[in-house]
Design a protein around this motif. Sequence first.
Motif, mmCIF file in Angstrom:
data_model
loop_
_atom_site.group_PDB
_atom_site.id
_atom_site.type_symbol
_atom_site.label_atom_id
_atom_site.label_comp_id
_atom_site.label_asym_id
_atom_site.label_seq_id
_atom_site.Cartn_x
_atom_site.Cartn_y
_atom_site.Cartn_z
ATOM 1 N N ARG A 73 -2.881 -2.415 -2.776
ATOM 2 C CA ARG A 73 -3.329 -1.429 -4.101
ATOM 3 C C ARG A 73 -4.189 -0.611 -3.312
ATOM 4 N N TYR A 74 -3.749 0.801 -3.773
ATOM 5 C CA TYR A 74 -4.401 1.943 -3.358
ATOM 6 C C TYR A 74 -5.389 2.340 -4.240
ATOM 7 N N VAL A 75 -6.766 2.336 -3.704
ATOM 8 C CA VAL A 75 -7.760 3.041 -4.548
ATOM 9 C C VAL A 75 -7.974 4.524 -4.308
ATOM 10 N N GLN A 76 -7.953 5.514 -5.202
ATOM 11 C CA GLN A 76 -8.468 6.828 -4.967
ATOM 12 C C GLN A 76 -9.890 7.237 -4.681
#
Length: 80
Positions: A73-76
């Motif tokens: 999961r990539y969080v901006q």
Amino acid sequence: MAIGARDFIDKLLVEKYAQEKVDNHEADSLVSKVSADDMLSAMNNSANSFKTMLALNKRLTSVCYGVVAKSARYVQTEAV
């Protein structure tokens, strides 16, 4: 560097066995007990098993990388 007995026990052993003659070569002792074709076949089977294991290991590593990449999961974050 000298060659020969270095201590008393070695000298005694050399004296004891100096005249002994050993001939343990029998007629059938020089003949292989295993067929060359059987040995080569076993080596080939072992090599094929190892190649298959390497291929499966490579594929499993690739699949694991894919699973990890999809589950990440990539969080901006805010750009500064």
